[in-house]
Scaffold this active site. Structure first.
Site, PDB file in Angstrom:
ATOM      1  N   ASP A 116      -5.684  -3.776  -7.888  1.00 29.92           N
ATOM      2  CA  ASP A 116      -6.593  -2.630  -7.732  1.00 29.92           C
ATOM      3  C   ASP A 116      -7.476  -2.469  -8.972  1.00 29.92           C
ATOM      4  O   ASP A 116      -8.687  -2.234  -8.869  1.00 29.92           O
ATOM      5  CB  ASP A 116      -5.797  -1.333  -7.546  1.00 29.92           C
ATOM      6  N   TYR A 142     -14.004   5.098   1.258  1.00 28.43           N
ATOM      7  CA  TYR A 142     -15.025   4.277   1.949  1.00 28.43           C
ATOM      8  C   TYR A 142     -15.166   4.652   3.418  1.00 28.43           C
ATOM      9  O   TYR A 142     -15.938   4.030   4.149  1.00 28.43           O
ATOM     10  CB  TYR A 142     -14.721   2.780   1.795  1.00 28.43           C
ATOM     11  N   LYS A 157       3.816   1.410  -3.892  1.00 29.80           N
ATOM     12  CA  LYS A 157       3.356   0.613  -5.041  1.00 29.80           C
ATOM     13  C   LYS A 157       4.230   0.792  -6.292  1.00 29.80           C
ATOM     14  O   LYS A 157       4.395  -0.143  -7.068  1.00 29.80           O
ATOM     15  CB  LYS A 157       1.899   0.962  -5.387  1.00 29.80           C
ATOM     16  N   THR A 207       0.835  -1.192   0.000  1.00 33.29           N
ATOM     17  CA  THR A 207       0.000   0.000   0.000  1.00 33.29           C
ATOM     18  C   THR A 207       0.877   1.253   0.000  1.00 33.29           C
ATOM     19  O   THR A 207       2.103   1.166  -0.138  1.00 33.29           O
ATOM     20  CB  THR A 207      -1.034  -0.061   1.162  1.00 33.29           C
TER      21      THR A 207
HETATM   22  P1  NAP Z   1      -2.709   9.896  -4.892  1.00 29.66           P
HETATM   23  O1  NAP Z   1      -1.831   9.111  -5.792  1.00 29.66           O
HETATM   24  O2  NAP Z   1      -2.084  10.761  -3.850  1.00 29.66           O
HETATM   25  O3  NAP Z   1      -3.689  10.785  -5.808  1.00 29.66           O
HETATM   26  C1  NAP Z   1      -4.514  11.755  -5.241  1.00 29.66           C
HETATM   27  C2  NAP Z   1      -5.411  12.341  -6.319  1.00 29.66           C
HETATM   28  O4  NAP Z   1      -6.312  13.255  -5.684  1.00 29.66           O
HETATM   29  C3  NAP Z   1      -4.652  13.140  -7.371  1.00 29.66           C
HETATM   30  O5  NAP Z   1      -5.337  13.026  -8.589  1.00 29.66           O
HETATM   31  C4  NAP Z   1      -4.740  14.573  -6.827  1.00 29.66           C
HETATM   32  O6  NAP Z   1      -4.624  15.561  -7.842  1.00 29.66           O
HETATM   33  C5  NAP Z   1      -6.149  14.567  -6.284  1.00 29.66           C
HETATM   34  N1  NAP Z   1      -6.346  15.587  -5.232  1.00 29.66           N
HETATM   35  C6  NAP Z   1      -5.788  15.611  -4.009  1.00 29.66           C
HETATM   36  N2  NAP Z   1      -6.217  16.699  -3.340  1.00 29.66           N
HETATM   37  C7  NAP Z   1      -7.066  17.363  -4.178  1.00 29.66           C
HETATM   38  C8  NAP Z   1      -7.814  18.569  -4.067  1.00 29.66           C
HETATM   39  N3  NAP Z   1      -7.783  19.309  -2.945  1.00 29.66           N
HETATM   40  N4  NAP Z   1      -8.577  18.935  -5.118  1.00 29.66           N
HETATM   41  C9  NAP Z   1      -8.619  18.194  -6.254  1.00 29.66           C
HETATM   42  N5  NAP Z   1      -7.918  17.051  -6.414  1.00 29.66           N
HETATM   43  C10 NAP Z   1      -7.154  16.645  -5.389  1.00 29.66           C
HETATM   44  O7  NAP Z   1      -3.685   8.928  -4.053  1.00 29.66           O
HETATM   45  P2  NAP Z   1      -4.267   7.493  -4.519  1.00 29.66           P
HETATM   46  O8  NAP Z   1      -3.436   6.419  -3.966  1.00 29.66           O
HETATM   47  O9  NAP Z   1      -4.526   7.538  -5.982  1.00 29.66           O
HETATM   48  O10 NAP Z   1      -5.656   7.453  -3.722  1.00 29.66           O
HETATM   49  C11 NAP Z   1      -6.735   8.311  -4.090  1.00 29.66           C
HETATM   50  C12 NAP Z   1      -7.989   7.938  -3.313  1.00 29.66           C
HETATM   51  O11 NAP Z   1      -8.411   6.628  -3.670  1.00 29.66           O
HETATM   52  C13 NAP Z   1      -7.787   7.918  -1.784  1.00 29.66           C
HETATM   53  O12 NAP Z   1      -8.945   8.415  -1.191  1.00 29.66           O
HETATM   54  C14 NAP Z   1      -7.630   6.436  -1.475  1.00 29.66           C
HETATM   55  O13 NAP Z   1      -8.030   6.112  -0.159  1.00 29.66           O
HETATM   56  C15 NAP Z   1      -8.601   5.842  -2.502  1.00 29.66           C
HETATM   57  N6  NAP Z   1      -8.300   4.445  -2.829  1.00 29.66           N
HETATM   58  C16 NAP Z   1      -9.257   3.526  -2.578  1.00 29.66           C
HETATM   59  C17 NAP Z   1      -9.045   2.196  -2.900  1.00 29.66           C
HETATM   60  C18 NAP Z   1     -10.121   1.196  -2.614  1.00 29.66           C
HETATM   61  O14 NAP Z   1      -9.840  -0.005  -2.625  1.00 29.66           O
HETATM   62  N7  NAP Z   1     -11.329   1.628  -2.392  1.00 29.66           N
HETATM   63  C19 NAP Z   1      -7.831   1.797  -3.491  1.00 29.66           C
HETATM   64  C20 NAP Z   1      -6.853   2.776  -3.749  1.00 29.66           C
HETATM   65  C21 NAP Z   1      -7.101   4.097  -3.409  1.00 29.66           C
HETATM   66  P3  NAP Z   1      -3.175  16.119  -8.312  1.00 29.66           P
HETATM   67  O15 NAP Z   1      -2.650  15.107  -9.304  1.00 29.66           O
HETATM   68  O16 NAP Z   1      -3.456  17.428  -8.902  1.00 29.66           O
HETATM   69  O17 NAP Z   1      -2.313  16.182  -7.072  1.00 29.66           O
END
Ligand code: NAP
Length: 312
Positions: free
Chosen positions: A126, A257, A90, A86
């Site tokens: 994922d 979630y 990754k 995680t």
């Molecule tokens: P990440 O790589 O840090 O990406 C974050 C994303 O959110 C980027 O696109 C970022 O945009 C955007 N963002 C952050 N703050 C923002 C704001 N204030 N306004 C607009 N956009 C914003 O994180 P990640 O690993 O992809 O995870 C993203 C989400 O998915 C998290 O909530 C995580 O818990 C969830 N998730 C869930 C699962 C599941 O199994 N349900 C699996 C994986 C992840 P920029 O590119 O502009 O920074």
């Protein structure tokens, strides 16, 4: 009988016999991350192992970036079957694999490791986990869908976008706060949308900034909206989409979630749309990881029950 620790460390891996003394079954699977205390995966995988009569335990191991290489060697020596990976490892872990599954290679991120014949094999569950979650929540397949991903430039958004492209979805709009990241992904995915369908690739695949007003006009031509940003975990977060723009035909999947009903989901339901949270993706990525480790169907009901208890 001894209880497993809530979180193990590299120091524990170095002194494994004493760290796991008295534990039966012994840990042979783990989720690694930094932080990792919050991970719900043991709550899902331990009931699965028990349901299948597999003599192994699943634990959390907290590892920093600079500890990954040594830890991988130690896991192999300690007879581990596999790992989940995680945040934030990754991408880095993908570079340390002996072999990458083609989907993991394309995404550039690994969340599942299999130790096999002295080799490290890397997979991404994922992306297929998302696909199965959408099927379970909304009874639809990605290939039929016109999809908007908000947060497409993040790690999870990229994985999901690639899965949608691999499934040849009807239309894919990629929105991101940092527009350049969405544009780069559009360029990368363009060949997937250059088949012989009637509409041109430009109409089927496009990038937007999340605050671009033109995005709202596109919503008539979208079926599935995915929130892949971090927004929604805190009540004080801004909404990923302005309120009141959703329509009754929309299916809204929030990858967040916790809380179980996010503001985006509330807003969707107020607008007459269907909405689901990301718990099903967590469940199904776990099921796909289990399939990679054991080459057998995962006991999904046991995993679902385990996840529910871990959350309560
Ligand atoms: P990440 O790589 O840090 O990406 C974050 C994303 O959110 C980027 O696109 C970022 O945009 C955007 N963002 C952050 N703050 C923002 C704001 N204030 N306004 C607009 N956009 C914003 O994180 P990640 O690993 O992809 O995870 C993203 C989400 O998915 C998290 O909530 C995580 O818990 C969830 N998730 C869930 C699962 C599941 O199994 N349900 C699996 C994986 C992840 P920029 O590119 O502009 O920074």
């Amino acid at each position: 009988m001894a209880d497993a620790k809530s979180v193990y460390t590299l120091a524990d891996l170095q002194n494994w016999p004493s760290a796991v003394e008295g534990l039966n079954p012994a840990p042979r699977l783990a989720v690694i991350g930094d932080p990792v205390e919050h991970s719900l995966s043991p709550g899902m995988h331990n009931p699965a192992l028990e349901a299948c009569g597999i003599d192994a335990r699943y634990v959390r191991v907290h590892l920093k970036d600079e500890e990954l290489e040594e830890a991988l060697k130690l896991f192999a020596e300690r007879d581990f079957i596999g790992l989940n990976v995680t945040i934030p490892h990754k991408v880095r872990i993908a570079e340390l694999m002996d072999h990458l599954d083609p989907l993991a290679k394309r995404i550039g991120a690994v969340n599942t490791v299999l130790f096999e014949d002295q080799q490290l094999l890397g997979f991404n569950s994922d992306a297929p986990g998302f696909q199965r979650a959408i099927r379970e929540e909304f009874y639809v397949d990605l290939q039929d869908m016109r999809i908007l991903i908000i947060g497409a430039g993040g790690g999870a958004g990229r994985a999901v976008a690639i899965q949608c492209a691999e499934e040849h979805c009807e239309r894919l709009l990629l929105a991101n706060r940092t527009l350049e990241k969405a544009e780069a992904l559009v360029e990368e995915l363009t060949p997937d949308f250059s088949d012989d369908r009637v509409s041109a690739p430009a109409e089927r695949l496009a990038a937007f900034s999340t605050d671009d007003p033109a995005l709202e006009e596109e919503l008539d031509q979208i079926d599935l909206i995915v929130n892949a940003t971090n927004l929604g975990m805190k009540r004080s977060d801004p909404d990923p989409l302005p309120r009141g723009v959703l329509q009754p035909h929309h299916l809204v999947y929030d990858m967040v979630y916790s809380p179980p009903t996010t503001r985006l989901m509330e807003s969707a339901r107020n607008d007459g749309a269907r909405a689901a949270n990301g718990l099903s993706m967590l469940l199904w990525q776990g099921a796909v990881s289990f399939e990679y480790w054991f080459n057998r169907e995962a006991p999904v009901s046991a995993m679902r029950e385990g996840l529910k208890s871990a959350l309560s």
